[in-house]
Design a protein around this motif. Structure first.
Motif, PDB file in Angstrom:
ATOM      1  N   PRO A  19      35.467  31.472  35.028  1.00 65.06           N
ATOM      2  CA  PRO A  19      34.880  32.784  34.716  1.00 65.06           C
ATOM      3  C   PRO A  19      35.182  33.182  33.274  1.00 65.06           C
ATOM      4  O   PRO A  19      34.561  34.095  32.743  1.00 65.06           O
ATOM      5  CB  PRO A  19      35.572  33.733  35.693  1.00 65.06           C
ATOM      6  N   GLN A  20      36.135  32.479  32.638  1.00 69.31           N
ATOM      7  CA  GLN A  20      36.533  32.853  31.269  1.00 69.31           C
ATOM      8  C   GLN A  20      35.715  32.162  30.173  1.00 69.31           C
ATOM      9  O   GLN A  20      35.648  32.637  29.061  1.00 69.31           O
ATOM     10  CB  GLN A  20      37.992  32.438  31.006  1.00 69.31           C
ATOM     11  N   VAL A  21      35.192  30.979  30.482  1.00 68.95           N
ATOM     12  CA  VAL A  21      34.500  30.212  29.423  1.00 68.95           C
ATOM     13  C   VAL A  21      32.993  30.304  29.682  1.00 68.95           C
ATOM     14  O   VAL A  21      32.504  29.861  30.708  1.00 68.95           O
ATOM     15  CB  VAL A  21      34.929  28.724  29.444  1.00 68.95           C
ATOM     16  N   SER A  22      32.284  30.893  28.712  1.00 69.49           N
ATOM     17  CA  SER A  22      30.855  31.068  28.974  1.00 69.49           C
ATOM     18  C   SER A  22      30.105  29.759  28.725  1.00 69.49           C
ATOM     19  O   SER A  22      30.601  28.853  28.051  1.00 69.49           O
ATOM     20  CB  SER A  22      30.287  32.193  28.113  1.00 69.49           C
ATOM     21  N   THR A  23      28.905  29.694  29.286  1.00 72.39           N
ATOM     22  CA  THR A  23      28.061  28.513  29.074  1.00 72.39           C
ATOM     23  C   THR A  23      27.460  28.612  27.672  1.00 72.39           C
ATOM     24  O   THR A  23      27.485  29.682  27.055  1.00 72.39           O
ATOM     25  CB  THR A  23      26.935  28.456  30.117  1.00 72.39           C
ATOM     26  N   GLY A  53      19.803  30.746  30.682  1.00 69.29           N
ATOM     27  CA  GLY A  53      20.698  31.485  31.577  1.00 69.29           C
ATOM     28  C   GLY A  53      20.052  31.678  32.945  1.00 69.29           C
ATOM     29  O   GLY A  53      20.672  31.469  33.989  1.00 69.29           O
ATOM     30  N   LYS A  54      18.765  32.052  32.938  1.00 71.93           N
ATOM     31  CA  LYS A  54      18.069  32.277  34.218  1.00 71.93           C
ATOM     32  C   LYS A  54      17.906  30.967  34.982  1.00 71.93           C
ATOM     33  O   LYS A  54      17.934  30.937  36.213  1.00 71.93           O
ATOM     34  CB  LYS A  54      16.708  32.926  33.960  1.00 71.93           C
ATOM     35  N   PHE A  55      17.732  29.887  34.242  1.00 65.92           N
ATOM     36  CA  PHE A  55      17.572  28.578  34.893  1.00 65.92           C
ATOM     37  C   PHE A  55      18.865  28.196  35.618  1.00 65.92           C
ATOM     38  O   PHE A  55      18.842  27.760  36.768  1.00 65.92           O
ATOM     39  CB  PHE A  55      17.197  27.535  33.833  1.00 65.92           C
ATOM     40  N   SER A  56      20.010  28.392  34.951  1.00 67.11           N
ATOM     41  CA  SER A  56      21.297  28.084  35.602  1.00 67.11           C
ATOM     42  C   SER A  56      21.472  28.922  36.863  1.00 67.11           C
ATOM     43  O   SER A  56      21.950  28.441  37.882  1.00 67.11           O
ATOM     44  CB  SER A  56      22.466  28.390  34.664  1.00 67.11           C
ATOM     45  N   GLY A  82      27.429  25.070  33.703  1.00 68.21           N
ATOM     46  CA  GLY A  82      26.281  25.247  32.805  1.00 68.21           C
ATOM     47  C   GLY A  82      25.095  24.504  33.404  1.00 68.21           C
ATOM     48  O   GLY A  82      25.137  24.056  34.564  1.00 68.21           O
ATOM     49  N   THR A  83      24.047  24.352  32.623  1.00 63.74           N
ATOM     50  CA  THR A  83      22.866  23.669  33.156  1.00 63.74           C
ATOM     51  C   THR A  83      23.222  22.263  33.621  1.00 63.74           C
ATOM     52  O   THR A  83      22.717  21.789  34.644  1.00 63.74           O
ATOM     53  CB  THR A  83      21.764  23.592  32.080  1.00 63.74           C
ATOM     54  N   ALA A  84      24.113  21.579  32.884  1.00 66.36           N
ATOM     55  CA  ALA A  84      24.469  20.211  33.261  1.00 66.36           C
ATOM     56  C   ALA A  84      25.157  20.195  34.628  1.00 66.36           C
ATOM     57  O   ALA A  84      24.836  19.367  35.485  1.00 66.36           O
ATOM     58  CB  ALA A  84      25.371  19.592  32.203  1.00 66.36           C
ATOM     59  N   GLY A  85      26.116  21.098  34.837  1.00 71.37           N
ATOM     60  CA  GLY A  85      26.857  21.121  36.096  1.00 71.37           C
ATOM     61  C   GLY A  85      25.949  21.381  37.286  1.00 71.37           C
ATOM     62  O   GLY A  85      25.968  20.649  38.284  1.00 71.37           O
ATOM     63  N   TRP A  86      25.107  22.415  37.179  1.00 70.97           N
ATOM     64  CA  TRP A  86      24.279  22.773  38.334  1.00 70.97           C
ATOM     65  C   TRP A  86      23.169  21.756  38.573  1.00 70.97           C
ATOM     66  O   TRP A  86      22.823  21.468  39.719  1.00 70.97           O
ATOM     67  CB  TRP A  86      23.720  24.194  38.175  1.00 70.97           C
ATOM     68  N   LEU A  87      22.608  21.223  37.485  1.00 74.95           N
ATOM     69  CA  LEU A  87      21.569  20.191  37.690  1.00 74.95           C
ATOM     70  C   LEU A  87      22.173  18.964  38.374  1.00 74.95           C
ATOM     71  O   LEU A  87      21.590  18.396  39.299  1.00 74.95           O
ATOM     72  CB  LEU A  87      20.996  19.749  36.338  1.00 74.95           C
ATOM     73  N   THR A  88      23.364  18.585  37.912  1.00 76.08           N
ATOM     74  CA  THR A  88      24.021  17.412  38.497  1.00 76.08           C
ATOM     75  C   THR A  88      24.332  17.661  39.972  1.00 76.08           C
ATOM     76  O   THR A  88      24.073  16.805  40.832  1.00 76.08           O
ATOM     77  CB  THR A  88      25.322  17.095  37.720  1.00 76.08           C
ATOM     78  N   ALA A  89      24.866  18.839  40.269  1.00 76.15           N
ATOM     79  CA  ALA A  89      25.184  19.160  41.662  1.00 76.15           C
ATOM     80  C   ALA A  89      23.912  19.078  42.515  1.00 76.15           C
ATOM     81  O   ALA A  89      23.901  18.501  43.605  1.00 76.15           O
ATOM     82  CB  ALA A  89      25.786  20.561  41.750  1.00 76.15           C
ATOM     83  N   ALA A  90      22.824  19.639  41.996  1.00 71.55           N
ATOM     84  CA  ALA A  90      21.575  19.667  42.754  1.00 71.55           C
ATOM     85  C   ALA A  90      21.038  18.252  42.978  1.00 71.55           C
ATOM     86  O   ALA A  90      20.586  17.908  44.075  1.00 71.55           O
ATOM     87  CB  ALA A  90      20.544  20.514  42.009  1.00 71.55           C
TER      88      ALA A  90
END
Ligand SMILES: Cc1cc2nc3c(=O)[nH]c(=O)nc-3n(C[C@H](O)[C@H](O)[C@H](O)COP(=O)(O)OP(=O)(O)OC[C@H]3O[C@@H](n4cnc5c(N)ncnc54)[C@H](O)[C@@H]3O)c2cc1C
Length: 524
Positions: free
Chosen positions: A49-53, A173-176, A14-22
């Motif tokens: 792939p099964q659990v949506s953000t 969604g687009k931000f993620s 989600g946004t948290a995961g990708w922001l943290t990775a970045a």
């Protein structure tokens, strides 16, 4: 314990995961804007792939500008990819009183600090003028300009710079998706789409590995739990206690809808609108192509049907029956509270996995940014070092949560609304530390000394905007020095002059976004 930290696994995209990775990758895998792979550090993000953000979260703080710049995203690209607009603050409608004879009232909590800040606290000098001008209008050029729909900058202002401080409204969604693309193409983050079905412990109690459905066991030295509200690693596996906060902040449900504009050139609001309801409030966020609208409410005070009917009525009033009649809201369940610690053993939770409180001041992503920056900047070389930084990070994390909760509660307890027991219940449950602060602020205005910890999320100015926006009374200061009164007077005048100058020059939000889409902002 002296094992090196070489492999970081982030669970959740989600946004948290990708922001943290970045944020971690930009700190450790990039040099002078170029990918500089570090053979000693690998960052892998695993998402199911099964659990949506969660798919909401459309308001950010100005801190997001620094974050995007730091991770190397062009602001023009960000605006174009994320259906993004400017957020200059929060406009609280009908919070003090129920509208009478159809007349609404509002106050603004803008992002720009009062004139003279941080060296000079202008607030005591405004008290004598409280009957003639609102605090926000007197001390911030942003108040009048943003409420009138002006953008916070010109098309010639470089990316990430501003005339008036701003964060963003965006499509979550687009931000993620943008963050994901950027992480994979520019920052050297690795990605695995797989469901985490188990977690293995090491003999010392650390997490040894996650177990995925299709790729088996994945070991790592540090795990970052961005798995959302279920908090798979920190909450479920490590059993770090959750501290519920529903007794203070009652809202535990939200209904979210997307509302189209009447036409493609309709004005775009420059602030988040937060309109008080009988048992909650409705957010209204203007993006370039639509509005994001939602009702956040307390299930103990309001049924889902009633909440929907209030949301429906709001959309009827702001967009008409045709739009309201086809609404299909998404319901979200909020569990207000946070885990006692965010960094335990070799696992750190960030985002909803650490905790969540209703989005009244949109602090969630700001806390994600803060948390990710903490671990990125203090990333220890070894596992032993992790325990040493954990104490520090956990202490600040707790202070942030306590401040967020107390500051959000402040919005409710100053209200004179009496249209539902909800508001009385809020006034009857003021935590003691907030009671003590309110007594103090009857005598003196909020100032930096009231907040003794470093890097607090809400500065004294935020309390001033909310208190005086809600007509709170602080006793006049009888002995202000004449020289400082003159200084304050000059600042008030400069502020008013800047407003009239900028009114003639700044574009509207819609105009500026159109220009950004066409020409882009000057790169830095
Ligand atoms: C009504 C509402 C309004 C909000 N408004 C704002 C706002 O205006 N501003 C703001 O800053 N914040 C806001 N928020 C909060 C914001 O939405 C979140 O903080 C943000 O989206 C981060 O969410 P997340 O990444 O932690 O969790 P999620 O988006 O829930 O992501 C969880 C991730 O974990 C993955 N996952 C889960 N289980 C597994 C598994 N078993 N294996 C592998 N992966 C798994 C999922 O696939 C997903 O990728 C709002 C929240 C709500 C509920």
């Amino acid at each position: 314990m002296d094992q090196a930290i070489k492999q970081i696994v982030i669970v959740g995209g989600g946004t948290a995961g990708w922001l943290t990775a970045a944020i971690i990758a930009a700190e450790h895998l990039v040099d002078e804007g170029r990918l500089a792979p570090n053979p000693l550090l690998r960052i892998l993000l695993v998402e199911s792939p099964q659990v949506s953000t969660i798919g909401v979260g459309e308001g950010t703080w100005p801190s997001m500008r620094q974050t995007l710049q730091k991770i190397g995203i062009s602001e023009t690209e960000f605006f174009r990819c994320c259906d993004a607009s400017f957020k200059q603050g929060s406009q609280f409608v009908d919070w003090q009183q129920v509208p009478s004879n159809g007349r609404s009232s509002f106050y603004l909590h803008p992002f720009t600090l009062p004139v003279g800040a941080p060296d000079f606290n202008i607030c005591p000098y405004w008290l004598a003028h409280r009957q003639s001008v609102s605090f926000a209008d007197a001390v911030s050029q942003q108040a009048e300009l943003s409420v009138a729909g002006f953008a916070p900058k010109f098309i010639t202002t470089p990316e990430y710079s501003f005339v008036n401080n701003y964060g963003y409204h965006l499509d979550a969604g687009k931000f993620s998706q943008l963050l994901q693309r950027h992480c994979l193409e520019k920052l050297g983050v690795q990605h695995l789409a797989d469901h985490v079905s188990g977690i293995e412990s090491a003999s010392d109690g650390d997490i040894a590995a996650i177990v995925t459905t299709n790729h088996g066991r994945i070991a790592a030295d540090l795990f970052i739990d961005c798995s959302g509200q279920q908090s798979l690693l920190l909450g479920q596996h490590l059993q770090v206690p959750f501290l519920p906060q529903q007794q203070v902040l009652f809202n535990d449900r939200a209904l979210a809808v997307q509302v189209p504009y009447a036409d493609a050139e309709a004005p775009i609001a420059a602030n988040t609108l937060a309109t008080a309801q009988a048992a909650g409030w409705i957010w209204d966020i203007g993006l370039p192509t639509r509005r994001g609208v939602g009702h956040c409410y307390s299930s103990a005070h309001c049924s889902d049907e009633m909440a929907f009917s209030r949301l429906y009525q709001y959309v009827v009033t702001t967009a008409g029956h045709t739009v309201a009649d086809v609404l299909s809201p998404k319901q979200l369940v909020i569990k207000p509270g946070y885990h006692e610690k965010c960094l335990v053993r070799n696992c750190m939770a960030i985002g909803m996995a650490a905790g969540f409180i209703e989005p009244l001041e949109a602090s969630a992503l700001a806390l994600v940014e803060w948390s990710a920056k903490q671990i990125a900047s203090q990333l220890p070389r070894t596992r032993e070092g992790l325990d040493l930084v954990a104490a520090r990070i956990n202490q600040s994390y707790l202070q942030h949560w306590q401040q967020i909760i107390s500051f959000l509660k402040l919005h409710y307890v100053l209200s004179q609304r009496d249209d539902d027991v909800y508001w009385r219940d809020h006034r009857d449950t003021v935590p003691d530390p907030l009671q003590a602060q309110l007594r103090l602020w009857q005598e003196q205005v909020p100032s930096a000394v009231d907040f003794r910890y470093q890097d607090q999320l809400f500065p004294a100015a935020s309390y001033q905007y909310v208190l005086y926006g809600m007509q709170f009374t602080t006793a006049d200061y009888p002995q202000l020095k004449p020289s400082l009164k003159r200084k304050a007077q000059e600042l008030f005048q400069q502020n008013a002059q800047r407003v009239s100058t900028l009114r003639g020059g700044l574009p509207t939000v819609r105009d500026l976004l159109n220009k950004i889409a066409q020409y882009g902002l000057p790169p830095i």
